[in-house]
Design a protein around this motif. Structure first.
Motif, PDB file in Angstrom:
ATOM      1  N   GLN A 303       4.786  99.863 -28.938  1.00 12.49           N
ATOM      2  CA  GLN A 303       3.635 100.264 -28.109  1.00 12.49           C
ATOM      3  C   GLN A 303       4.148 101.244 -27.005  1.00 12.49           C
ATOM      4  O   GLN A 303       5.388 101.332 -26.495  1.00 12.49           O
ATOM      5  N   PRO A 304       3.244 102.279 -26.570  1.00 11.06           N
ATOM      6  CA  PRO A 304       3.811 103.371 -25.971  1.00 11.06           C
ATOM      7  C   PRO A 304       4.309 102.856 -24.555  1.00 11.06           C
ATOM      8  O   PRO A 304       3.671 101.890 -24.053  1.00 11.06           O
ATOM      9  N   ILE A 305       5.417 103.273 -24.059  1.00  7.34           N
ATOM     10  CA  ILE A 305       6.019 102.645 -22.905  1.00  7.34           C
ATOM     11  C   ILE A 305       5.151 102.553 -21.700  1.00  7.34           C
ATOM     12  O   ILE A 305       5.193 101.776 -21.057  1.00  7.34           O
ATOM     13  N   THR A 308       2.788  99.626 -21.959  1.00  9.56           N
ATOM     14  CA  THR A 308       3.954  98.431 -21.823  1.00  9.56           C
ATOM     15  C   THR A 308       3.991  98.139 -20.332  1.00  9.56           C
ATOM     16  O   THR A 308       3.962  97.172 -19.623  1.00  9.56           O
ATOM     17  N   VAL A 309       4.484  99.419 -19.604  1.00  9.51           N
ATOM     18  CA  VAL A 309       4.627  99.218 -17.964  1.00  9.51           C
ATOM     19  C   VAL A 309       3.504  98.774 -17.361  1.00  9.51           C
ATOM     20  O   VAL A 309       3.261  97.993 -16.549  1.00  9.51           O
ATOM     21  N   ARG A 312       2.678  94.894 -17.841  1.00  6.69           N
ATOM     22  CA  ARG A 312       3.623  93.955 -17.264  1.00  6.69           C
ATOM     23  C   ARG A 312       3.557  94.239 -15.781  1.00  6.69           C
ATOM     24  O   ARG A 312       3.650  93.077 -15.033  1.00  6.69           O
TER      25      ARG A 312
ATOM     26  N   GLN B 360       9.347  88.381 -19.042  1.00  8.20           N
ATOM     27  CA  GLN B 360       8.539  89.173 -19.979  1.00  8.20           C
ATOM     28  C   GLN B 360       9.586  89.786 -20.856  1.00  8.20           C
ATOM     29  O   GLN B 360       9.239  89.559 -22.226  1.00  8.20           O
ATOM     30  N   ARG B 385      14.433 101.449 -23.948  1.00 11.88           N
ATOM     31  CA  ARG B 385      13.028 101.148 -23.647  1.00 11.88           C
ATOM     32  C   ARG B 385      13.182 100.179 -22.630  1.00 11.88           C
ATOM     33  O   ARG B 385      12.584 100.427 -21.656  1.00 11.88           O
ATOM     34  N   ARG B 388      14.203 101.532 -19.244  1.00 14.22           N
ATOM     35  CA  ARG B 388      13.295 102.404 -18.589  1.00 14.22           C
ATOM     36  C   ARG B 388      12.124 101.747 -18.085  1.00 14.22           C
ATOM     37  O   ARG B 388      11.595 102.049 -16.776  1.00 14.22           O
ATOM     38  N   ILE B 389      11.650 100.708 -18.725  1.00 18.24           N
ATOM     39  CA  ILE B 389      10.361  99.832 -18.334  1.00 18.24           C
ATOM     40  C   ILE B 389      11.194  99.068 -16.903  1.00 18.24           C
ATOM     41  O   ILE B 389      10.342  99.145 -15.932  1.00 18.24           O
ATOM     42  N   THR B 392      11.095 101.716 -13.949  1.00 15.21           N
ATOM     43  CA  THR B 392       9.919 101.863 -13.679  1.00 15.21           C
ATOM     44  C   THR B 392       9.115 101.004 -12.726  1.00 15.21           C
ATOM     45  O   THR B 392       8.787 101.047 -11.612  1.00 15.21           O
ATOM     46  N   ASN B 393       9.200  99.649 -13.418  1.00 16.89           N
ATOM     47  CA  ASN B 393       8.539  98.596 -12.692  1.00 16.89           C
ATOM     48  C   ASN B 393       9.323  98.189 -11.307  1.00 16.89           C
ATOM     49  O   ASN B 393       8.549  97.817 -10.491  1.00 16.89           O
TER      50      ASN B 393
END
Lengths: 476, 476
Positions: A303-305, A308-309, A312, B360, B385, B388-389, B392-393
């Protein structure tokens, strides 16, 4: 989608790792995944501009493996690799690809090319490719299709997403009940434009309503003069065209179906669903509960990041709310904690153990509900069962923790409060873990998505409240 | 297991809820579960000693539904209900029953009766019934079987549990490649003791090694003179007899198989596995990760309660260890907390948000590993990946929480410490959530079973350490 897997013979022109023994074997590891060496060899060949070498390496692969290869390729190199492989990336590979990877590849193709792919596939696979495209692109592809394919795909697209209507294929074999085995075989031999992939024959009445099903093996083991009416099985599971795919999957599972007739609102046969299109759904539906329960959305690694962000984050922010509620409970006892800071260290054990016990019960309930094992007939029994488990576990853990903390801190009052809080919070966890998903399910809310927030809120807040409350009353 | 579902016509002698409209429809709710009313009607009839009425109610049901009925019956009444239903609880019902419920029922039967059931079933279903019995009971049943059935079942039992050898059936159709379509059809018609349930024919060489597979639909749509050698598909997925059932299920899924040849160590055909026996496994394997990740073991709602208690307790006690480690981290900062008790309220938000983010990532990774989507080719990409998530979160949540807490408490230092701790713990969670399951998997430890403990330990302990540590340095 009925191809067999490739265990193709080694070809003399292959030598991706420099030795010439059984190359087919050496493409896959013991888990049937493509070996990193092999993937690198293909990527290197493409990078070197050696298309022929890349194609030689890939051509013995099954379409499902070529799809895996593209998924394992870094996303910024997929277009280049697909281009180098040319017609090896055919319609079947596309239909096996992960949705996101496929959409990415399709974006680079002209509508006519997509239409060519779609025309090669069964309706259900063609629909799967087209349904996620944007409206304008979809329209362009449909216009490039020949009228018959277009009509079939358009009518499938008219059914709701994830419904039987989207899953079914229109190509099937249906015969009237008065035909004999011999006549059916002759009909199959004489009509070469019939589908070649089917596992059962549907017997229909004049109104084209299914009245029976006949396995091909029965047809083959019977003398020619037998009438279909005498051979077919009259009991059958008919799938309404608007049934949700999750329900379809449960029927296939429960009744061990290989294929099933799909009927419209008037009971007329409009399509067929085969089990090979269902196994993916069975696996997805069973596997997605873990992702929903943890708030990871689809959990698709392709899934494009940013999507996803977003998924979540929404979940984390909802949970931030429950964490703030729990924190405010602790806040009520600030003066108690100031006097006895040890409580701050221990309170996390009370809430944590409750959280773990609640998650156990919740996981069991979410699975039981998803597999249709919970009905009003056994709801009370399940609640009683979880209550007994919670009481037993709470008693054992409370006793352990009470004794352990007495040995460490030597304060009888603290140990009793600690043990009581553990017992009470375990019971809270057990009851919340069973009552919350059942209540949500009865109100048609997916318990996998929403239960965890409520259960955690209960175990955290009530855990803190019990422990710090009892401590305030008895210890300070 | 290839029966079709029952949508049998209403029978005039049925009136379990006092009205005579379509009774078949009214047995099931919209989710295809038996209605509580119907279950009660059967139980009442049994209680009243009215066997005939109970049998009339149940007889139109599919074996899978009769199995459901017994599962929905309270455990202390199952023996009585099964006895009242008599031969309606046949071999097929037994093979559909939950393992625990079946073992319970079988305990009350004589070995000869169990042997009678076993003799009626395909090898794989008979093995499923017998394999869980105790050694002595198993021996008694085997002795009561006729020699041929006994030999088939004994040789299946010689394969490891959950292997292809236990799943396969021995009854299959295999022909040499020189036979023509016509000869095969004649052979099938002339040999009435062949199995009637098969979907593909296996073509074998003189050594009985499979060299090709032929769908029955191809056989039916071809003229009689065509040779099998020209019709069969040479590429096939062969299943080694000792392959684990989870791997078998993944092959069926990946290559969309309907049936597959099982071969021994010498490559000879020894059995066949059909997809209808695989769908249960696909669903179980996909669904069990959620139960393992939460420490709920099998999560079977029919498991004896003491077994369930033991499984869950072990998990809770392991987690008690990690909770104590986290508590001891908090203990290091007791003097800080005494000075600023607000920290005790807020620290749970840091650890909780980290725990949620870690879960998650973990859920996504456990699914990706279970579905063979992770290889060395994409491991680094997946770590990047998730990193990065998490970054960002963590940034978004840290900012939100920082601003929010400043608005509430008006202490800039506290808000900065809070925001930094949230960001750092989110990164910890993301990295732990991806690195721990990958590392466990590489060392052949099931990541679903063991990951959560480690991830929680990291997010709890490091969450407290970061938040309270930063607070000690900058705030007190």
């Amino acid at each position: 989608m009925s191809e067999r897997a490739d265990t193709a013979e080694p070809r003399p022109d292959e030598e991706f790792d420099g030795n010439s023994v059984d190359q087919a074997e050496s493409r896959h590891d013991e888990d049937d995944r493509l070996k990193p060496d092999f993937v690198s060899a293909v990527l290197d060949a493409v990078e070197d501009g050696d298309r022929e070498r890349a194609r030689d390496l890939v051509s013995p692969l099954h379409p499902a493996d070529i799809a895996d290869l593209l998924e394992l390729t870094p996303s910024d190199r997929r277009g280049e690799v697909a281009a180098a492989l040319g017609d090896l990336v055919g319609a079947e590979v596309l239909s096996e690809l992960n949705d996101y990877v496929r959409d990415d590849l399709l974006d680079s193709l002209a509508p006519e090319q997509v239409a060519e792919f779609a025309a090669e596939l069964d309706t259900d696979d063609a629909v799967a490719i087209i349904e996620d495209m944007e409206e304008a692109d979809q329209q362009a592809v449909l216009e490039a299709l020949d009228p018959e394919d277009r009509a079939a795909i358009e009518s499938a697209l008219a059914y709701p997403e994830e419904s039987a209507g989207r899953l079914m294929q229109r190509d099937l074999v249906a015969v009237p009940e008065h035909m004999t085995v011999g006549q059916v075989i002759d009909y199959l031999r004489d009509n070469q434009d019939l589908t070649k992939d089917f596992w059962e024959i549907f017997v229909v009445d004049e109104a084209h309503k299914p009245i029976g099903t006949c396995q091909l093996s029965w047809l083959l083991t019977c003398p020619r003069p037998i009438a279909m009416a005498d051979l077919m099985k009259r009991e059958q599971t008919l799938i309404p065209v608007d049934m949700d795919q999750e329900e379809v999957a449960l029927r296939f599972q429960k009744y061990a179906l290989i294929s099933a007739a799909v009927v419209d609102g008037n009971g007329r046969l409009v399509g067929m669903i085969t089990v090979d299109d269902i196994v993916h759904i069975i696996s997805e539906e069973a596997g997605e509960d873990i992702l929903r329960l943890s708030g990871a959305g689809e959990g698709d690694i392709n899934q494009p990041i940013l999507m996803t962000v977003r998924t979540r984050l929404v979940w984390l922010i909802v949970n931030l709310g429950t964490a703030m509620i729990a924190a405010s409970v602790v806040g009520l006892f600030e003066s108690t904690i100031e006097r006895l800071a040890l409580l701050a260290a221990l309170m996390g054990i009370v809430s944590g153990m409750g959280g773990n016990a609640g998650t156990q019960t919740l996981a069991v309930m979410v699975r039981a509900i998803a597999t249709n094992q919970v009905t009003s007939s056994n709801t009370l029994r399940m609640i009683a069962r979880e209550f007994r488990i919670a009481a037993t576990n709470g008693t054992v853990l409370g006793t352990l923790i009470g004794i352990g903390s007495y040995l460490i801190y030597g304060q009888l009052g603290l140990s009793l409060v600690f043990a009581a809080a553990i017992l009470i919070n375990n019971m809270v966890a057990g009851l919340a873990g069973v009552l919350i998903p059942i209540t949500l399910d009865r109100n048609n809310i997916d318990p996998a998505v929403s239960s965890a927030v409520f259960v955690t809120m209960m175990t955290d807040s009530l855990g803190f409240l019990t422990f710090l409350g009892l401590a305030t009353i008895f210890l300070t």
